[in-house]
Design a protein around this motif. Structure first.
Motif, PDB file in Angstrom:
ATOM      1  N   MET A 156      37.897 -50.675  -3.056  1.00 36.57           N
ATOM      2  CA  MET A 156      36.935 -51.431  -3.084  1.00 36.57           C
ATOM      3  C   MET A 156      35.469 -50.849  -3.142  1.00 36.57           C
ATOM      4  O   MET A 156      35.084 -50.296  -2.220  1.00 36.57           O
ATOM      5  CB  MET A 156      37.003 -52.411  -2.088  1.00 36.57           C
ATOM      6  CG  MET A 156      36.116 -53.444  -1.778  1.00 36.57           C
ATOM      7  SD  MET A 156      36.708 -54.565  -0.355  1.00 36.57           S
ATOM      8  CE  MET A 156      36.087 -53.773   1.140  1.00 36.57           C
ATOM      9  N   PRO A 157      34.673 -50.752  -4.145  1.00 37.26           N
ATOM     10  CA  PRO A 157      33.496 -50.018  -4.387  1.00 37.26           C
ATOM     11  C   PRO A 157      32.728 -49.946  -3.104  1.00 37.26           C
ATOM     12  O   PRO A 157      32.049 -49.107  -2.682  1.00 37.26           O
ATOM     13  CB  PRO A 157      32.787 -50.497  -5.429  1.00 37.26           C
ATOM     14  CG  PRO A 157      33.876 -50.780  -6.241  1.00 37.26           C
ATOM     15  CD  PRO A 157      34.777 -51.549  -5.501  1.00 37.26           C
ATOM     16  N   ALA A 171      37.953 -52.003 -16.365  1.00 43.78           N
ATOM     17  CA  ALA A 171      39.450 -52.759 -16.541  1.00 43.78           C
ATOM     18  C   ALA A 171      40.341 -51.998 -15.619  1.00 43.78           C
ATOM     19  O   ALA A 171      41.383 -52.540 -15.207  1.00 43.78           O
ATOM     20  CB  ALA A 171      40.137 -52.541 -18.015  1.00 43.78           C
ATOM     21  N   SER A 172      40.089 -50.580 -15.751  1.00 46.02           N
ATOM     22  CA  SER A 172      41.138 -49.607 -14.968  1.00 46.02           C
ATOM     23  C   SER A 172      40.707 -49.412 -13.314  1.00 46.02           C
ATOM     24  O   SER A 172      39.751 -49.095 -13.112  1.00 46.02           O
ATOM     25  CB  SER A 172      41.309 -48.335 -15.733  1.00 46.02           C
ATOM     26  OG  SER A 172      41.930 -47.256 -15.003  1.00 46.02           O
ATOM     27  N   ALA A 173      41.967 -49.608 -12.756  1.00 43.21           N
ATOM     28  CA  ALA A 173      41.701 -49.489 -11.189  1.00 43.21           C
ATOM     29  C   ALA A 173      41.379 -47.885 -10.988  1.00 43.21           C
ATOM     30  O   ALA A 173      40.842 -47.735  -9.952  1.00 43.21           O
ATOM     31  CB  ALA A 173      42.931 -49.842 -10.557  1.00 43.21           C
ATOM     32  N   ILE A 174      41.735 -47.087 -11.722  1.00 41.18           N
ATOM     33  CA  ILE A 174      41.423 -45.633 -11.620  1.00 41.18           C
ATOM     34  C   ILE A 174      39.879 -45.415 -11.885  1.00 41.18           C
ATOM     35  O   ILE A 174      39.400 -44.645 -11.143  1.00 41.18           O
ATOM     36  CB  ILE A 174      42.515 -44.709 -12.499  1.00 41.18           C
ATOM     37  CG1 ILE A 174      44.104 -45.106 -11.772  1.00 41.18           C
ATOM     38  CG2 ILE A 174      42.207 -43.233 -12.191  1.00 41.18           C
ATOM     39  CD1 ILE A 174      45.087 -44.233 -12.693  1.00 41.18           C
ATOM     40  N   ALA A 175      39.593 -45.947 -13.030  1.00 41.97           N
ATOM     41  CA  ALA A 175      38.134 -45.750 -13.424  1.00 41.97           C
ATOM     42  C   ALA A 175      37.303 -46.281 -12.220  1.00 41.97           C
ATOM     43  O   ALA A 175      36.274 -45.766 -11.985  1.00 41.97           O
ATOM     44  CB  ALA A 175      37.741 -46.453 -14.678  1.00 41.97           C
ATOM     45  N   LEU A 176      37.752 -47.510 -11.658  1.00 41.62           N
ATOM     46  CA  LEU A 176      36.645 -48.237 -10.547  1.00 41.62           C
ATOM     47  C   LEU A 176      36.673 -47.171  -9.423  1.00 41.62           C
ATOM     48  O   LEU A 176      35.426 -47.499  -8.640  1.00 41.62           O
ATOM     49  CB  LEU A 176      37.782 -49.470  -9.992  1.00 41.62           C
ATOM     50  CG  LEU A 176      37.092 -50.318  -9.015  1.00 41.62           C
ATOM     51  CD1 LEU A 176      35.602 -50.979  -9.806  1.00 41.62           C
ATOM     52  CD2 LEU A 176      37.811 -51.237  -8.537  1.00 41.62           C
ATOM     53  N   GLU A 177      37.444 -46.419  -9.158  1.00 41.57           N
ATOM     54  CA  GLU A 177      37.484 -45.358  -8.020  1.00 41.57           C
ATOM     55  C   GLU A 177      36.265 -44.308  -8.358  1.00 41.57           C
ATOM     56  O   GLU A 177      35.846 -43.675  -7.323  1.00 41.57           O
ATOM     57  CB  GLU A 177      38.669 -44.545  -7.898  1.00 41.57           C
ATOM     58  CG  GLU A 177      39.751 -45.558  -7.195  1.00 41.57           C
ATOM     59  CD  GLU A 177      41.185 -44.620  -7.109  1.00 41.57           C
ATOM     60  OE1 GLU A 177      41.062 -43.528  -6.889  1.00 41.57           O
ATOM     61  OE2 GLU A 177      42.198 -45.293  -6.983  1.00 41.57           O
ATOM     62  N   ASP A 178      35.791 -44.225  -9.518  1.00 35.44           N
ATOM     63  CA  ASP A 178      34.775 -43.649  -9.791  1.00 35.44           C
ATOM     64  C   ASP A 178      33.334 -44.140  -9.798  1.00 35.44           C
ATOM     65  O   ASP A 178      32.338 -43.756 -10.268  1.00 35.44           O
ATOM     66  CB  ASP A 178      34.839 -42.867 -11.505  1.00 35.44           C
ATOM     67  CG  ASP A 178      36.009 -42.062 -11.465  1.00 35.44           C
ATOM     68  OD1 ASP A 178      36.267 -41.195 -10.475  1.00 35.44           O
ATOM     69  OD2 ASP A 178      36.548 -41.698 -12.626  1.00 35.44           O
ATOM     70  N   CYS A 179      33.432 -45.478  -9.387  1.00 33.63           N
ATOM     71  CA  CYS A 179      32.326 -46.376  -9.199  1.00 33.63           C
ATOM     72  C   CYS A 179      31.646 -46.238  -7.847  1.00 33.63           C
ATOM     73  O   CYS A 179      32.220 -46.565  -6.830  1.00 33.63           O
ATOM     74  CB  CYS A 179      32.457 -47.833  -9.678  1.00 33.63           C
ATOM     75  SG  CYS A 179      33.003 -47.848 -11.419  1.00 33.63           S
ATOM     76  N   GLU A 180      30.226 -45.914  -7.969  1.00 30.69           N
ATOM     77  CA  GLU A 180      29.656 -45.905  -6.724  1.00 30.69           C
ATOM     78  C   GLU A 180      28.570 -47.052  -6.910  1.00 30.69           C
ATOM     79  O   GLU A 180      27.755 -47.172  -7.709  1.00 30.69           O
ATOM     80  CB  GLU A 180      28.764 -44.283  -6.911  1.00 30.69           C
ATOM     81  CG  GLU A 180      28.254 -43.979  -5.651  1.00 30.69           C
ATOM     82  CD  GLU A 180      27.489 -42.839  -5.686  1.00 30.69           C
ATOM     83  OE1 GLU A 180      26.164 -42.916  -5.571  1.00 30.69           O
ATOM     84  OE2 GLU A 180      27.888 -41.855  -6.568  1.00 30.69           O
ATOM     85  N   PRO A 181      28.470 -47.665  -5.657  1.00 28.80           N
ATOM     86  CA  PRO A 181      27.423 -49.071  -5.942  1.00 28.80           C
ATOM     87  C   PRO A 181      26.103 -48.573  -5.756  1.00 28.80           C
ATOM     88  O   PRO A 181      25.611 -47.330  -5.102  1.00 28.80           O
ATOM     89  CB  PRO A 181      27.745 -49.479  -4.492  1.00 28.80           C
ATOM     90  CG  PRO A 181      28.794 -48.866  -3.756  1.00 28.80           C
ATOM     91  CD  PRO A 181      29.133 -47.461  -4.460  1.00 28.80           C
ATOM     92  N   ILE A 182      25.336 -49.151  -6.479  1.00 31.72           N
ATOM     93  CA  ILE A 182      23.763 -49.241  -6.591  1.00 31.72           C
ATOM     94  C   ILE A 182      23.282 -50.328  -5.828  1.00 31.72           C
ATOM     95  O   ILE A 182      23.881 -51.346  -5.993  1.00 31.72           O
ATOM     96  CB  ILE A 182      23.409 -49.184  -8.156  1.00 31.72           C
ATOM     97  CG1 ILE A 182      23.847 -48.204  -8.758  1.00 31.72           C
ATOM     98  CG2 ILE A 182      21.796 -49.505  -7.873  1.00 31.72           C
ATOM     99  CD1 ILE A 182      23.502 -48.295 -10.282  1.00 31.72           C
TER     100      ILE A 182
END
Ligand code: GDP
Ligand code: IMO
Ligand code: MG
Length: 428
Positions: free
Chosen positions: A269-270, A350-361
């Motif tokens: 959860m970002p 779309a990918s839950a793994i890619a989501l892990e690379d997302c840092e919130p702005i």
């Protein structure tokens, strides 16, 4: 009158039960259309705290009919216990008089809960939801319509093969299955019917139906953070399909969101917070799962999540809940986008793994004071009786609502400021 749809816009537990209870005051029917007793919907009426897992939240309104729809998976023993609790609490058993079960809904059998109990990967509720939907998709599940035609020898043999292959020690027998099926027939035959026809007839008579979603958009099997999702379609598109109606009946679609965000179970959860602000949200918001009692993970409001949920569901209005919980924080952050591998993005990957690379702005807003439950309830009553809407809220809280509305582009029509049925402020 057309149907209204109530849908969770985040990872569940947004306050659907509370909203449906309020709306049901002017509805003739409330129907669930997907999921099962993985849901936990809370209604608070004074000092009574009611938790529903299968029963539609409109049960609190005596005049309201109740439907467990086609797209659901139903554990009949859980339903029986929930009905007993309702009766022990002073209610009348609605089975067959105002509660109807779709003959197309699938039955959760003990076997399904045994298999779900082995889950370690997803953090499921362990209620047998995934295995029951898997049997449905494999076209071997048991529906209420088919109870009289079940070959229990075949079913027991198959279930035991699966139990052995997944390393589960439990076994089922054909006799036991036969007894269980006979019990379901005896207990619920007065309520099992073609509920789609029932709802369609109600719409033809001009009656108002509420379709009560369970879970939330980010837990949707197609549109959620797969594989950390539930096994059903939680969206507007399935609300009518899962209730046995066509989509043309729906006029308003209410998306519910907390003023922050929570998640229970596994999956990234970002905006999750691991600091004292996260503790504040968890403590003040009493963030423990209604079904399993697990601690909910808390984070800042995520507009990327909401953008996604709105694209899938086309919300006509938003119900914002738990604004009161933000009281006492010096500043409040809103996630407006993600930074992923050096790039800014505005949409969920779309990918839950890619989501892990997302840092919130984030953008940062000023906070507002911590008030007691009674003070918030007083504000809500004053706002509603004086017809001043959100204007009775602290100025910084109004600013926060305006900012969210501008980001989402959908009107926020009500704001929750406490668990109680009356702690909701309607927009004027
Ligand atoms: P649902 O699954 O969407 O029906 O939500 P749950 O019932 O699982 O979780 C929502 C929790 O928040 C419940 O304990 C509600 O009583 C509570 N709640 C709902 N709205 C509000 C609100 O506006 N403020 C506060 N403080 N609590 C709320
Ligand atoms: P309501 O209707 C919050 C989560 C579980 C797990 C994942 C899969 O109360 O909002 P499942 O048992 O469905 O196979 O579990 O989905 N989950 C929920 N989280 N609220 C719910 O329902 C949920 N129903 C399932 O925690 O992560
Ligand atoms: Mg819940």
């Amino acid at each position: 009158m057309p149907a209204s749809v109530v849908l969770g816009a985040q990872w569940g537990d947004e306050g659907k039960g509370k909203l449906v209870d309020r709306l049901a005051e002017s509805a003739t029917w409330v129907a669930r259309f997907q999921g099962g007793n993985n849901a936990g919907h809370t209604v608070v009426i004074g000092d009574r705290v009611l938790k529903f897992h299968l029963l539609p939240s409109g049960i609190t309104r005596e005049e309201c009919g109740l439907v467990l729809g086609d797209g659901m998976v139903i554990d009949p023993w859980v339903l029986d216990r929930e009905l007993s609790d309702w009766v022990e609490g002073g209610g009348t058993d609605p089975t067959g008089s105002r509660l109807f079960i779709s003959n197309r809904a699938h039955i959760i059998l003990p076997f399904h809960t045994y298999v779900d109990g082995l889950d370690k990967k997803i953090g499921t509720t362990g209620r047998g939801i995934g295995p029951t939907y898997a049997d449905k998709i494999n076209r071997i599940g048991l529906r209420f319509a088919d109870l009289n035609y079940c070959n229990t020898d075949e079913m027991a043999a198959r279930q035991n093969t699966v139990l052995e292959s997944v390393g589960c020690t439990q076994r089922v027998s054909s006799d036991e299955l036969r007894e269980q099926i006979d019990w379901v027939i005896n207990r619920f035959s007065s309520a099992i019917t073609d509920t789609g026809i029932l709802l369609d007839n109600a719409l033809k008579l001009g009656e108002h139906i509420i379709l009560e979603g369970a879970q939330g958009c980010l837990l949707d099997i197609d549109q959620g953070t797969f594989p950390y999702v539930t096994s059903s379609v939680t969206s507007r598109a399935n609300s009518t399909h899962g209730a046995g109606l066509h989509p043309g009946h729906v006029e308003n679609v209410i998306g519910i969101t907390k003023a922050y965000i929570t998640r229970v179970g596994h999956g990234y959860m970002p905006t999750e917070l691991f600091d004292e602000v996260g503790d504040h949200l968890g403590t003040v918001g009493h963030e423990f799962g209604t079904t399993t009692g697990r601690k909910r993970r808390c984070g800042w409001f995520d507009a990327v999540v909401m953008r996604h949920a709105n694209r899938i569901n086309g919300f006509t209005e938003i119900a914002l809940t738990k604004l009161d919980v933000l009281g006492g924080l010096d500043e409040i952050k809103i996630c407006v986008g993600y930074r992923m591998n050096g790039h800014e993005i505005n949409e969920m990957p779309a990918s839950a793994i890619a989501l892990e690379d997302c840092e919130p702005i984030y953008v940062t807003m000023p906070g507002f004071p911590l008030l007691s439950v009674e003070e918030w309830l007083g504000i809500a009553k004053k706002c509603n009786t004086e017809g001043i809407g959100f204007q009775g809220l602290p100025f910084a809280a109004q600013n926060y609502i305006n900012k969210l509305e501008a980001l989402l582009g959908v009107p926020i029509t009500s704001v929750g400021v406490g668990p109680d049925r009356d702690a909701t402020i309607d927009r004027v």
